[in-house]
Design a protein around this motif. Sequence first.
Motif, PDB file in Angstrom:
ATOM      1  N   VAL A 317       0.874  -1.169   0.000  1.00 35.34           N
ATOM      2  CA  VAL A 317       0.000   0.000   0.000  1.00 35.34           C
ATOM      3  C   VAL A 317       0.914   1.222   0.000  1.00 35.34           C
ATOM      4  O   VAL A 317       1.799   1.328   0.841  1.00 35.34           O
ATOM      5  CB  VAL A 317      -0.917   0.052   1.242  1.00 35.34           C
ATOM      6  CG1 VAL A 317      -1.842   1.266   1.166  1.00 35.34           C
ATOM      7  CG2 VAL A 317      -1.717  -1.224   1.400  1.00 35.34           C
ATOM      8  N   GLY A 318       0.730   2.132  -0.937  1.00 35.69           N
ATOM      9  CA  GLY A 318       1.566   3.324  -0.968  1.00 35.69           C
ATOM     10  C   GLY A 318       2.773   3.147  -1.867  1.00 35.69           C
ATOM     11  O   GLY A 318       2.723   2.463  -2.885  1.00 35.69           O
ATOM     12  N   ASP A 319       3.909   3.757  -1.474  1.00 35.60           N
ATOM     13  CA  ASP A 319       5.088   3.741  -2.328  1.00 35.60           C
ATOM     14  C   ASP A 319       6.263   2.967  -1.738  1.00 35.60           C
ATOM     15  O   ASP A 319       7.393   3.071  -2.248  1.00 35.60           O
ATOM     16  CB  ASP A 319       5.534   5.165  -2.672  1.00 35.60           C
ATOM     17  CG  ASP A 319       5.851   6.004  -1.432  1.00 35.60           C
ATOM     18  OD1 ASP A 319       5.715   5.480  -0.301  1.00 35.60           O
ATOM     19  OD2 ASP A 319       6.215   7.183  -1.596  1.00 35.60           O
ATOM     20  N   ALA A 320       6.045   2.199  -0.663  1.00 34.89           N
ATOM     21  CA  ALA A 320       7.086   1.267  -0.225  1.00 34.89           C
ATOM     22  C   ALA A 320       7.190   0.154  -1.270  1.00 34.89           C
ATOM     23  O   ALA A 320       6.190  -0.214  -1.891  1.00 34.89           O
ATOM     24  CB  ALA A 320       6.751   0.698   1.150  1.00 34.89           C
ATOM     25  N   GLU A 321       8.389  -0.383  -1.479  1.00 32.20           N
ATOM     26  CA  GLU A 321       8.616  -1.248  -2.630  1.00 32.20           C
ATOM     27  C   GLU A 321       9.142  -2.624  -2.237  1.00 32.20           C
ATOM     28  O   GLU A 321       9.789  -2.785  -1.210  1.00 32.20           O
ATOM     29  CB  GLU A 321       9.626  -0.594  -3.584  1.00 32.20           C
ATOM     30  CG  GLU A 321       9.157   0.738  -4.148  1.00 32.20           C
ATOM     31  CD  GLU A 321      10.178   1.385  -5.056  1.00 32.20           C
ATOM     32  OE1 GLU A 321      11.232   0.760  -5.334  1.00 32.20           O
ATOM     33  OE2 GLU A 321       9.939   2.530  -5.511  1.00 32.20           O
ATOM     34  N   ALA A 356       3.372   1.716  -7.659  1.00 34.42           N
ATOM     35  CA  ALA A 356       3.318   2.922  -6.829  1.00 34.42           C
ATOM     36  C   ALA A 356       1.878   3.403  -6.734  1.00 34.42           C
ATOM     37  O   ALA A 356       1.172   3.471  -7.745  1.00 34.42           O
ATOM     38  CB  ALA A 356       4.200   4.016  -7.426  1.00 34.42           C
ATOM     39  N   HIS A 357       1.454   3.716  -5.532  1.00 35.07           N
ATOM     40  CA  HIS A 357       0.104   4.253  -5.318  1.00 35.07           C
ATOM     41  C   HIS A 357       0.215   5.753  -5.062  1.00 35.07           C
ATOM     42  O   HIS A 357       0.062   6.227  -3.939  1.00 35.07           O
ATOM     43  CB  HIS A 357      -0.570   3.557  -4.136  1.00 35.07           C
ATOM     44  CG  HIS A 357      -0.792   2.099  -4.355  1.00 35.07           C
ATOM     45  ND1 HIS A 357      -0.669   1.169  -3.358  1.00 35.07           N
ATOM     46  CD2 HIS A 357      -1.119   1.396  -5.467  1.00 35.07           C
ATOM     47  CE1 HIS A 357      -0.915  -0.040  -3.842  1.00 35.07           C
ATOM     48  NE2 HIS A 357      -1.186   0.086  -5.121  1.00 35.07           N
ATOM     49  N   THR A 358       0.529   6.486  -6.109  1.00 37.00           N
ATOM     50  CA  THR A 358       0.756   7.927  -5.998  1.00 37.00           C
ATOM     51  C   THR A 358      -0.149   8.682  -6.958  1.00 37.00           C
ATOM     52  O   THR A 358      -0.759   8.111  -7.869  1.00 37.00           O
ATOM     53  CB  THR A 358       2.222   8.266  -6.336  1.00 37.00           C
ATOM     54  OG1 THR A 358       2.479   7.878  -7.702  1.00 37.00           O
ATOM     55  CG2 THR A 358       3.175   7.533  -5.421  1.00 37.00           C
ATOM     56  N   GLY A 359      -0.205  10.000  -6.755  1.00 31.68           N
ATOM     57  CA  GLY A 359      -0.963  10.826  -7.674  1.00 31.68           C
ATOM     58  C   GLY A 359      -0.429  10.737  -9.090  1.00 31.68           C
ATOM     59  O   GLY A 359      -1.197  10.739 -10.061  1.00 31.68           O
ATOM     60  N   TYR A 360       0.885  10.649  -9.223  1.00 34.53           N
ATOM     61  CA  TYR A 360       1.487  10.516 -10.550  1.00 34.53           C
ATOM     62  C   TYR A 360       1.035   9.222 -11.227  1.00 34.53           C
ATOM     63  O   TYR A 360       0.736   9.213 -12.426  1.00 34.53           O
ATOM     64  CB  TYR A 360       3.013  10.549 -10.421  1.00 34.53           C
ATOM     65  CG  TYR A 360       3.740  10.282 -11.716  1.00 34.53           C
ATOM     66  CD1 TYR A 360       3.697  11.201 -12.756  1.00 34.53           C
ATOM     67  CD2 TYR A 360       4.455   9.113 -11.898  1.00 34.53           C
ATOM     68  CE1 TYR A 360       4.367  10.963 -13.949  1.00 34.53           C
ATOM     69  CE2 TYR A 360       5.125   8.865 -13.082  1.00 34.53           C
ATOM     70  CZ  TYR A 360       5.081   9.797 -14.112  1.00 34.53           C
ATOM     71  OH  TYR A 360       5.727   9.547 -15.287  1.00 34.53           O
ATOM     72  N   GLY A 372       4.375  15.539 -12.160  1.00 35.31           N
ATOM     73  CA  GLY A 372       4.166  15.888 -10.764  1.00 35.31           C
ATOM     74  C   GLY A 372       3.474  14.810  -9.963  1.00 35.31           C
ATOM     75  O   GLY A 372       3.231  13.709 -10.439  1.00 35.31           O
ATOM     76  N   GLU A 373       3.169  15.138  -8.713  1.00 37.60           N
ATOM     77  CA  GLU A 373       2.447  14.265  -7.797  1.00 37.60           C
ATOM     78  C   GLU A 373       3.167  12.939  -7.540  1.00 37.60           C
ATOM     79  O   GLU A 373       2.560  11.967  -7.132  1.00 37.60           O
ATOM     80  CB  GLU A 373       1.037  13.957  -8.335  1.00 37.60           C
ATOM     81  CG  GLU A 373       0.188  15.174  -8.618  1.00 37.60           C
ATOM     82  CD  GLU A 373      -0.193  15.940  -7.365  1.00 37.60           C
ATOM     83  OE1 GLU A 373      -0.224  15.329  -6.281  1.00 37.60           O
ATOM     84  OE2 GLU A 373      -0.443  17.139  -7.470  1.00 37.60           O
ATOM     85  N   GLU A 374       4.505  12.891  -7.800  1.00 33.94           N
ATOM     86  CA  GLU A 374       5.212  11.624  -7.684  1.00 33.94           C
ATOM     87  C   GLU A 374       5.342  11.146  -6.244  1.00 33.94           C
ATOM     88  O   GLU A 374       5.514   9.962  -5.993  1.00 33.94           O
ATOM     89  CB  GLU A 374       6.593  11.733  -8.348  1.00 33.94           C
ATOM     90  CG  GLU A 374       6.495  11.954  -9.851  1.00 33.94           C
ATOM     91  CD  GLU A 374       7.840  11.876 -10.527  1.00 33.94           C
ATOM     92  OE1 GLU A 374       8.732  11.184  -9.986  1.00 33.94           O
ATOM     93  OE2 GLU A 374       8.015  12.494 -11.584  1.00 33.94           O
ATOM     94  N   SER A 375       5.297  12.052  -5.272  1.00 31.44           N
ATOM     95  CA  SER A 375       5.429  11.641  -3.875  1.00 31.44           C
ATOM     96  C   SER A 375       4.115  11.769  -3.109  1.00 31.44           C
ATOM     97  O   SER A 375       4.080  11.473  -1.912  1.00 31.44           O
ATOM     98  CB  SER A 375       6.509  12.494  -3.187  1.00 31.44           C
ATOM     99  OG  SER A 375       6.153  13.870  -3.212  1.00 31.44           O
ATOM    100  N   ALA A 376       3.053  12.194  -3.772  1.00 35.38           N
ATOM    101  CA  ALA A 376       1.767  12.353  -3.104  1.00 35.38           C
ATOM    102  C   ALA A 376       1.025  11.021  -3.133  1.00 35.38           C
ATOM    103  O   ALA A 376       0.633  10.539  -4.191  1.00 35.38           O
ATOM    104  CB  ALA A 376       0.943  13.441  -3.801  1.00 35.38           C
ATOM    105  N   LEU A 377       0.831  10.411  -1.957  1.00 32.05           N
ATOM    106  CA  LEU A 377       0.176   9.115  -1.880  1.00 32.05           C
ATOM    107  C   LEU A 377      -1.333   9.269  -2.011  1.00 32.05           C
ATOM    108  O   LEU A 377      -1.936  10.160  -1.410  1.00 32.05           O
ATOM    109  CB  LEU A 377       0.501   8.431  -0.553  1.00 32.05           C
ATOM    110  CG  LEU A 377       1.959   8.091  -0.283  1.00 32.05           C
ATOM    111  CD1 LEU A 377       2.085   7.339   1.045  1.00 32.05           C
ATOM    112  CD2 LEU A 377       2.550   7.281  -1.410  1.00 32.05           C
TER     113      LEU A 377
END
Length: 469
Positions: A317-321, A356-360, A372-377
């Motif tokens: 869930v999110g951006d942990a890989e 990745a579960h981000t805005g991007y 953009g939005e690469e770090s926004a979960l």
Amino acid sequence: MNESPAGEDTTAPQDGGTKTRETENKGHVAEFTAVAVPEIIVRWNQELAPTLRDGIVEHGTLDRAELLNELPSLWPTVDAALARVGPGSLVTESVRHDSYEGWQVAALPRYDLDGGIELRYRRDGAPQPRDRRALVQALVDAVAERPCLDLRDALNMLDVFAGIFPPGLDAVCRWLLGQDLRHGLATGMTPLHDALDRRARGRVSATCYQESAVGSRKAKGDPATDNEDAAGALRSPSGTVRCAVFDGVTGDGDKSGAKASRAALDQATRRWLLDDDLPPQELVAELDAAVGRATDGSAAAVLATVRPDGTASVVSVGDAEAWLVRPLHTSQRSDEPHRRARGRELSYAAWKLTPAHTGYAELLRVNPDAEGEESALVNFLGGGPGRWTHSTVALAPGDLLLLASDGATQPEREHWFGATLAELAAQLDASGRPPAPALAAALVQRAEALGGWDNATALVCEIGEAKDV
């Protein structure tokens, strides 16, 4: 269709037609002009199969999940096309598939100004950069939700949608672009496909090593909460190993990220001690509720369950890989799968297991020009996880299963992180150090060397052959 001034054929294959490709004059010959542009008509001597994307999406000639298993039989066909027609003759639509006949490659010859086929300047038929790009775009185009625009779009989608795409497709595409393929695709791609197909022959063991550090640029002077990552692992009596990395989302100085990651780890540990496997949706719901009870903060998460039968379940869930790092060749000493095989240095391949579960990522699903939005979960633990992903991975002795926060997987400019992992593993193996703990430490040190902008946590699970008890 028109041919470019440089003589490069930009025509896409079309279905049906006869054998020849010719320039046709319609009516009388035009008057003299400074720029001569011919009309090019492409005809084929047989019916063309659907393009790979159409075959998968519309006709069901091939299942997405089976794509990688079928690729070894594509490469000889590509080799034959390039040997017959010449390098530089592929476009995205050249790769085609029929449910009965299998692969088909529609190759476009290069023509000179007199209408003859240009002589090949590479007799071995090795793919040119144009051919490599076309193959990568065709593969990504076949599995993506929307058509692939170009090579940049293809690589962006591979990075963002790994774990949704067939696992290992990113490694295949990067290999196509960067590997020496002078002896042809069938030969050049074999080591990677052998590694992708490897499975454990018996029971496996798993041993976890972890390293974590506060990024120097993120430190606020409170060692107890500066590091908002949390990680842990537990081996159950049944031999199953469960491990996880949680990455707290930075709040406005309220330490909510640290509270969120620790609450998630505490709940995971309680569940691990029960030694039962919850369905992924129930596990994610439990973790989300635990974070919600503890704080208003949130956290990204990646969890793995490694079973003695050689399968691993990965939830994110999110951006942990999560990444799988695998030696391209098996060691001759089965009791030490990570060691060099009698002086022969092992090389490695790596592929990403989670999206990745981000805005991007959400923008990229529909827009190839997303920015953009690469770090926004958009999905996380705490307040409802929304979208989460689950996959099952087949492991083999010698594998290194990496779980990491995004601070430990920061890519370098123009360098794919999977290549970084493979290079690090090979270097550490060649140095005689045990790759698993050394890789965890090296990734944390690398994060600081790249600027120390974020907390970095790496948990590496080393897979070996289970010992008889």
